[in-house]
Design a protein around this motif. Sequence first.
Motif, PDB file in Angstrom:
ATOM      1  N   TRP A  39       0.832  -1.208   0.000  1.00 30.59           N
ATOM      2  CA  TRP A  39       0.000   0.000   0.000  1.00 30.59           C
ATOM      3  C   TRP A  39       0.860   1.249   0.000  1.00 30.59           C
ATOM      4  CZ3 TRP A  39      -4.071  -1.556  -2.016  1.00 30.59           C
ATOM      5  CH2 TRP A  39      -4.748  -2.699  -1.593  1.00 30.59           C
ATOM      6  N   SER A  40       1.992   1.217   0.692  1.00 33.77           N
ATOM      7  CA  SER A  40       2.899   2.376   0.680  1.00 33.77           C
ATOM      8  C   SER A  40       3.417   2.631  -0.730  1.00 33.77           C
ATOM      9  CB  SER A  40       4.074   2.153   1.631  1.00 33.77           C
ATOM     10  OG  SER A  40       3.635   2.091   2.964  1.00 33.77           O
ATOM     11  N   VAL A  41       3.747   1.568  -1.438  1.00 36.25           N
ATOM     12  CA  VAL A  41       4.226   1.704  -2.813  1.00 36.25           C
ATOM     13  C   VAL A  41       3.154   2.383  -3.667  1.00 36.25           C
ATOM     14  CG1 VAL A  41       4.845   0.420  -4.902  1.00 36.25           C
ATOM     15  CG2 VAL A  41       5.854  -0.219  -2.706  1.00 36.25           C
ATOM     16  N   PHE A  54      -7.702  12.525   0.427  1.00 39.11           N
ATOM     17  CA  PHE A  54      -7.870  11.147   0.895  1.00 39.11           C
ATOM     18  C   PHE A  54      -8.764  10.346  -0.050  1.00 39.11           C
ATOM     19  CE2 PHE A  54      -9.858   7.776   3.276  1.00 39.11           C
ATOM     20  CZ  PHE A  54      -8.828   7.256   4.030  1.00 39.11           C
ATOM     21  N   ASN A  55      -9.963  10.855  -0.335  1.00 37.83           N
ATOM     22  CA  ASN A  55     -10.896  10.093  -1.167  1.00 37.83           C
ATOM     23  C   ASN A  55     -10.388   9.930  -2.594  1.00 37.83           C
ATOM     24  OD1 ASN A  55     -12.817   9.395   0.754  1.00 37.83           O
ATOM     25  ND2 ASN A  55     -13.820  11.382   0.598  1.00 37.83           N
ATOM     26  N   ARG A  67      -9.596   2.151   6.281  1.00 33.63           N
ATOM     27  CA  ARG A  67      -8.703   1.975   7.438  1.00 33.63           C
ATOM     28  C   ARG A  67      -7.256   1.756   7.011  1.00 33.63           C
ATOM     29  NH1 ARG A  67      -7.390   0.849  12.417  1.00 33.63           N
ATOM     30  NH2 ARG A  67      -6.416  -1.076  13.083  1.00 33.63           N
ATOM     31  N   MET A  68      -7.034   0.923   5.984  1.00 34.26           N
ATOM     32  CA  MET A  68      -5.668   0.646   5.544  1.00 34.26           C
ATOM     33  C   MET A  68      -5.036   1.897   4.939  1.00 34.26           C
ATOM     34  SD  MET A  68      -3.179  -1.336   5.633  1.00 34.26           S
ATOM     35  CE  MET A  68      -4.003  -2.711   6.382  1.00 34.26           C
ATOM     36  N   LEU A  69      -5.802   2.686   4.201  1.00 39.17           N
ATOM     37  CA  LEU A  69      -5.266   3.925   3.647  1.00 39.17           C
ATOM     38  C   LEU A  69      -4.898   4.888   4.767  1.00 39.17           C
ATOM     39  CD1 LEU A  69      -4.462   5.697   1.280  1.00 39.17           C
ATOM     40  CD2 LEU A  69      -6.867   6.380   1.053  1.00 39.17           C
ATOM     41  N   THR A  70      -5.759   4.978   5.775  1.00 41.49           N
ATOM     42  CA  THR A  70      -5.466   5.836   6.924  1.00 41.49           C
ATOM     43  C   THR A  70      -4.175   5.404   7.609  1.00 41.49           C
ATOM     44  OG1 THR A  70      -7.806   6.286   7.293  1.00 41.49           O
ATOM     45  CG2 THR A  70      -6.344   6.624   9.175  1.00 41.49           C
ATOM     46  N   LEU A  71      -4.045   4.095   7.874  1.00 42.90           N
ATOM     47  CA  LEU A  71      -2.835   3.587   8.541  1.00 42.90           C
ATOM     48  C   LEU A  71      -1.591   3.800   7.689  1.00 42.90           C
ATOM     49  CD1 LEU A  71      -4.218   0.243  10.030  1.00 42.90           C
ATOM     50  CD2 LEU A  71      -3.640   2.346  11.277  1.00 42.90           C
TER      51      LEU A  71
END
Length: 145
Positions: A39-41, A54-55, A67-71
């Motif tokens: 996800w970081s990549v 964000f959206n 949640r994963m994007l937030t983290l």
Amino acid sequence: MGTSLRPAHTDLPEPRRPDPNHADCRGVASILARVGDKWSVFVIMMLSDGPKRFNELKRMINGISQRMLTLTLRGLERDGLVTRTIFPTIPPRVDYELTDLGRGLQEPVKALGEWAIAHQEQIASARTRFDQRNSTYSSDTNPPP
């Protein structure tokens, strides 16, 4: 005159010795875990052409949960790779952008992502061949030779 066979440059710098407590390995491992996370990549690749909301990121990154994007964004911000800017509007607008440190990482990450895209069929074929070869060993206790 002949050529001397004696070493002329014997003043070599001391080789860098690893930390006996492996602190340098742990530090590098934690950084690689962050930047190597799938996800970081994706987030770094999506932010490479400028700030995003964000959206907007969520729509661009197929399969990531809120949640994963937030983290992921929080971890990238903690590591100094992403900044979060809140604009005092109603409703508040929040933009995420790569920092200078994050922009330094975008080329290797982009290259890795492009490599993965270009070779995904080859990797899938290799995995299928491997799984077919090794499926007969799944119930055995002895691994294949």
